[in-house]
Design a protein around this motif. Structure first.
Motif, short mmCIF file in Angstrom:
data_model
loop_
_atom_site.label_atom_id
_atom_site.label_comp_id
_atom_site.label_asym_id
_atom_site.label_seq_id
_atom_site.Cartn_x
_atom_site.Cartn_y
_atom_site.Cartn_z
N GLU A 118 0.85 -1.19 0.00
CA GLU A 118 0.00 0.00 0.00
C GLU A 118 0.88 1.24 0.00
N THR A 119 0.66 2.10 -0.98
CA THR A 119 1.46 3.31 -1.09
C THR A 119 0.77 4.48 -0.40
N TRP A 120 1.56 5.49 -0.06
CA TRP A 120 0.98 6.68 0.58
C TRP A 120 1.71 7.91 0.08
N ILE A 121 0.93 8.83 -0.48
CA ILE A 121 1.46 10.11 -0.96
C ILE A 121 0.75 11.23 -0.22
N LYS A 122 1.51 12.16 0.35
CA LYS A 122 0.89 13.28 1.04
C LYS A 122 0.78 14.47 0.10
N ILE A 136 9.57 12.61 -0.89
CA ILE A 136 10.74 11.73 -0.84
C ILE A 136 11.52 11.92 0.46
N SER A 137 11.58 13.16 0.96
CA SER A 137 12.43 13.48 2.11
C SER A 137 11.71 13.38 3.45
N ILE A 138 10.58 12.65 3.51
CA ILE A 138 9.84 12.53 4.77
C ILE A 138 10.73 11.99 5.88
N LEU A 183 8.22 6.11 -5.67
CA LEU A 183 8.53 7.19 -4.72
C LEU A 183 8.73 6.63 -3.31
N CYS A 184 7.88 5.66 -2.94
CA CYS A 184 8.00 5.06 -1.60
C CYS A 184 9.33 4.33 -1.47
N ILE A 185 9.77 3.66 -2.52
CA ILE A 185 11.07 2.98 -2.49
C ILE A 185 12.20 4.00 -2.41
N THR A 186 12.02 5.14 -3.11
CA THR A 186 13.04 6.20 -3.08
C THR A 186 13.19 6.78 -1.69
N ARG A 187 12.10 6.89 -0.95
CA ARG A 187 12.18 7.38 0.44
C ARG A 187 13.16 6.54 1.25
N VAL A 188 13.02 5.21 1.13
CA VAL A 188 13.88 4.31 1.90
C VAL A 188 15.32 4.39 1.39
N MET A 189 15.47 4.47 0.06
CA MET A 189 16.82 4.56 -0.52
C MET A 189 17.54 5.81 -0.02
#
Length: 580
Positions: free
Chosen positions: A423-427, A435-437, A484-490
């Protein structure tokens, strides 16, 4: 009534910080009532000054008119100040209540969020608080002035005629009985109305937010039926609540008519006998009307307060929901975890009567890749929730770096994991913000480098404003949101990773590229992978095979295939065609 008293006590606690404004407000209310009650005396004097032909006291009449002008202006100013302070106190209290409710929302355990519909929680914080503020506003502006008017009027009437005043007071209990009889039935109905309104909010939020799914599965007719059923229930309970509240005013007005008639009859006989002047009778009739009018207002206020208290009770019930167990005062800050995870005899269930996980034990070495497989409902995602301490285990223990996670602060524990979920989440915000959350201080260079590693930079740079493009839930495709969610973790690269169906919404070509990025991410990091993708499972250092809440097999891919057990069957049924 006991519940009402408890709710009112809670409301008064929220009001107490504004004592100074309330005192000034009460003083202005007293001034307003004083001006209002003195007006009939002046009117009576004016009548006595023009009581008959050729018997007009012009000087006295002008004096009365001057006094009336001063009172009108003073009354207007005092009412303005009173209403201004009332609004300030009311909306300050509402702000405090809503802020506390929202702050509590951040502290309630995940189990509460899972067990309650988001629309119901939303209704309590938004709709119920609005209803509560409306009732509170009317209560402040009318209840205080109404009570003061009643007692002040009695005093002025006693100064004119004790006998007629006694008649008025004896008829008062009829109005009080009518008001209390109706108010006693409206609280339950308004409470039911609030609950139905919350249920409707939940359904509307669910159906509007998933309108594509509704249309894709031709669910429109059943959606209308669900909505229509709740809408009809809300209509019925709303009609009942409005019916009882609407008969309050006509009922009390009927009683007021009886009082006014009695005063007129007895007052006329008293004037004939010389017991009072015509002007005094005029004043008394005005007082009789003023005396009964607050009962109308108070009965209306009581109805609104019943509705407000019903909404306040729902809100306080939410605020009283036990918060998650706070971190211990001496809780350990987990810094630069080495990724050693130990799970010892863990058992867990969402409901005591339905066991889910039983006697789970594994020992994960730093840098190992652990794949978790099994049929739907076997407890894979629940196991991940326990690792992150979204839920606490019922029995056994989970340790990271040799420390039980109960003794580690939640923030530092969860910061040590990087999660990519199905499940993805975009604010609502820019691409950069999304990305920088996890790393707000990241530079654009770092963000772009992470985006390139996950192959999301290809679509980001094509957006109208690149990293500054504003996003919402509908701005990107499901696959782009997952990138984008994967990029957050990267960008953060924490010491441990959790990948739960992380590439489920990505096409095959992009998935191959993402696997390269995952290889870089997982290198030297402890990784828990919930997946049905063959490549991920075959490369795992350890595969945990779960069924019915237990680990029934564990080992490498080749070891489990050689055993010919449940994993072998699962592999042949789900993965063999992919392998071919």
């Amino acid at each position: 009534m006991g519940r009402n008293k408890e709710t009112m006590k809670r409301v008064l606690k929220f009001i107490s910080p504004y004592k100074a404004k309330i005192i000034i407000m009460l003083l202005t209310a007293l001034v307003t009532v004083g001006f209002t009650l003195y007006t009939p005396i002046l009117i009576g004097n004016g009548v006595d000054n023009i009581v008959g032909p050729g018997n007009v006291n012009t000087a006295g009449l002008l004096k009365v008119l001057g006094a009336l002008a001063v009172i009108v202006v003073g009354n207007a100013v005092s009412q303005w100040v009173m209403n201004l302070l009332t609004n300030q106190v009311t909306y300050s209290v509402v702000q405090d209540v809503r802020s506390q409710a929202f702050a509590h929302l951040q502290e309630v355990p995940v189990s509460y969020i899972d067990a309650n519909q988001p629309g119901d929680i939303l209704s309590r914080i938004v709709s119920d608080v609005s209803q509560f503020s409306d009732g509170l506003l009317m209560g402040f502006t009318q209840l205080f002035t109404g009570v003061l008017t009643i007692f002040g009027t009695i005093g002025f009437m006693l100064s004119i005629s004790v006998k007629i005043t006694v008649i008025v007071i004896l008829l008062t209990p009829i109005s009080l009985f009518v008001a209390s009889f109706i108010a006693g039935r409206t609280f339950r109905m308004f409470q039911e109305q609030s609950e139905k309104r919350a249920e409707m909010t939940s359904i509307v939020e669910e159906l509007v937010g998933n309108q594509k799914i509704v249309q894709a599965f031709s669910y429109e007719e059943r959606a209308n039926e669900r909505f229509g059923k709740v809408n009809e229930e809300l209509r019925v309970c709303g009609i009942k609540a409005i019916f009882f509240s609407s008969i309050t005013n006509p009922s009390t007005r009927f009683v007021n008519g009886l009082v006014y008639t009695a005063v007129g009859i007895f007052g006329a006989f008293t004037v004939i006998k010389g017991g009072m002047t015509v002007g005094q009778l005029t004043s008394f009739l005005n007082y009789a009307n003023q005396y009964t009018k607050p009962f109308n207002e108070i009965s209306g206020v009581i109805t609104e307060l019943e509705n407000a208290l019903a909404c306040a009770k729902r809100l306080f019930d939410f605020i009283d929901t036990p918060a998650q167990e706070p971190d211990a005062p001496d809780a350990w800050e987990l810094e630069k975890a080495d990724g050693r995870v130990s799970v010892e005899s863990v058992s867990f269930s969402y409901r005591k009567e339905v066991p889910l996980l039983t006697d789970i034990s594994i020992d994960v070495k730093p840098g190992q890749r652990i794949a978790i497989v099994g049929p739907t409902g076997c407890g894979k995602s629940t196991f991940i929730n326990l690792l992150m301490r979204f839920y606490d285990v019922n029995a056994g223990s989970i340790s990271v770096d040799g420390k039980q996670i109960r003794d580690i602060t939640r923030h530092s524990l969860r910061s040590s994991y990087g999660m990519v979920l199905q499940e993805t989440w975009i604010k609502n915000g820019t691409v950069r913000d999304n990305i920088s959350i996890g790393k707000p201080e990241a530079t654009d260079t770092e963000i772009i480098e992470a985006a390139k590693l996950t192959h999301s930079w290809e679509f980001i740079r094509r957006l109208p404003k690149g990293l500054d493009t504003m996003l919402n839930e509908d701005s990107l495709s499901q696959g782009q949101k997952q990138l984008l969610c994967i990029t957050r973790v990267m960008l953060c690269l924490p010491p441990m990773l959790i990948l739960d169906e992380a590439t489920s919404s990505i096409d095959t070509r992009t998935e191959l590229q993402i696997q390269e990025a995952f290889e870089r991410m997982m290198e030297g990091r402890t990784s828990f992978i919930v997946a049905h993708r063959l490549s991920t499972i075959r490369n795992a250092d350890l595969i945990l095979v779960m069924k019915d809440g237990s680990i029934i097999e564990q080992g490498t891919h080749d070891e489990l295939i050689a055993k010919g057990g449940f994993y072998h069957t699962l592999y042949n049924s789900q993965f063999a065609k992919v392998s071919e």
